[in-house]
Design a protein around this motif. Structure first.
Motif, PDB file in Angstrom:
ATOM      1  N   THR A 168      -2.620  -1.107  -8.458  1.00 57.05           N
ATOM      2  CA  THR A 168      -3.865  -0.484  -8.016  1.00 57.05           C
ATOM      3  C   THR A 168      -4.976  -1.489  -8.262  1.00 57.05           C
ATOM      4  O   THR A 168      -5.265  -1.828  -9.417  1.00 57.05           O
ATOM      5  CB  THR A 168      -4.141   0.814  -8.807  1.00 57.05           C
ATOM      6  N   ASP A 169      -5.566  -1.986  -7.194  1.00 59.46           N
ATOM      7  CA  ASP A 169      -6.624  -2.993  -7.298  1.00 59.46           C
ATOM      8  C   ASP A 169      -6.186  -4.182  -8.149  1.00 59.46           C
ATOM      9  O   ASP A 169      -6.886  -4.606  -9.077  1.00 59.46           O
ATOM     10  CB  ASP A 169      -7.908  -2.377  -7.877  1.00 59.46           C
ATOM     11  N   SER A 197       0.818  -1.220   0.000  1.00 61.70           N
ATOM     12  CA  SER A 197       0.000   0.000   0.000  1.00 61.70           C
ATOM     13  C   SER A 197       0.847   1.263   0.000  1.00 61.70           C
ATOM     14  O   SER A 197       0.388   2.322  -0.407  1.00 61.70           O
ATOM     15  CB  SER A 197      -0.925   0.001   1.224  1.00 61.70           C
TER      16      SER A 197
END
Length: 167
Positions: free
Chosen positions: A103-104, A89
């Motif tokens: 990202t995702d 993160s």
């Protein structure tokens, strides 16, 4: 372009291929925009023991002006593409330009290809490595032959030149 990697994140040995063309014609290098054609990227993302490694190539044709002789030239370029993708993160190490966050569970290929392309570009555009440039006195292109300028004498021998003038 986002590349979905969810199927290989927890699958060591998994591979996801990719291929894209990116318009980088807006990039300014020095005083010119040498990228007028799309930048093509091709490669794969591989899960190597839990580490996502992106590898491939980036290629395009540059339309630039030589920084030594001011002659326009066209040259095909091909750069290696290597990056580490991290699901952390915090986005990985901000000091390392070759580490990119997911990202995702997806990688932003536009950002990765643009960064790779910019970091691999030469700081000066040269029509050839052996370019002789321009004469600093008359501006003649020395690649086309010697100029008509008379060579300046070495200032260390100026006193000897005066002696020769007297005789």
């Amino acid at each position: 372009m986002l590349l979905g990697l969810s199927r290989i994140i927890d699958c060591p040995g998994g591979v996801v291929p990719f291929e894209l063309e990116l318009d980088l014609s807006g990039l300014v290098f020095g005083a010119c925009r040498p990228v007028t054609e799309p930048v093509a990227a091709k490669g794969e993302v591989r899960n190597e023991a839990g580490v996502l490694e992106l590898s491939g190539t980036v290629s395009t044709t540059l339309h630039a002006v030589c920084d030594r002789c001011a002659v326009p030239f066209i040259r095909a370029v091909r750069y290696p593409l290597r990056a580490i993708l991290t699901a952390d993160s915090d986005g990985g190490d901000p000091e390392d330009p070759w580490v990119f966050p997911l990202t995702d569970d997806s990688a932003d290929l536009d950002e990765i290809v643009t960064t790779c392309f910019v970091l691999n570009m030469d700081s000066k555009f040269l029509c050839s490595e052996s370019c002789k440039g321009l004469c600093y006195r008359c501006g003649a292109n020395l690649n086309e032959g010697p100029c008509a300028c008379k060579p300046e004498p070495d200032p260390r021998f100026a006193a000897l030149g005066k002696l020769l003038e007297k005789s």
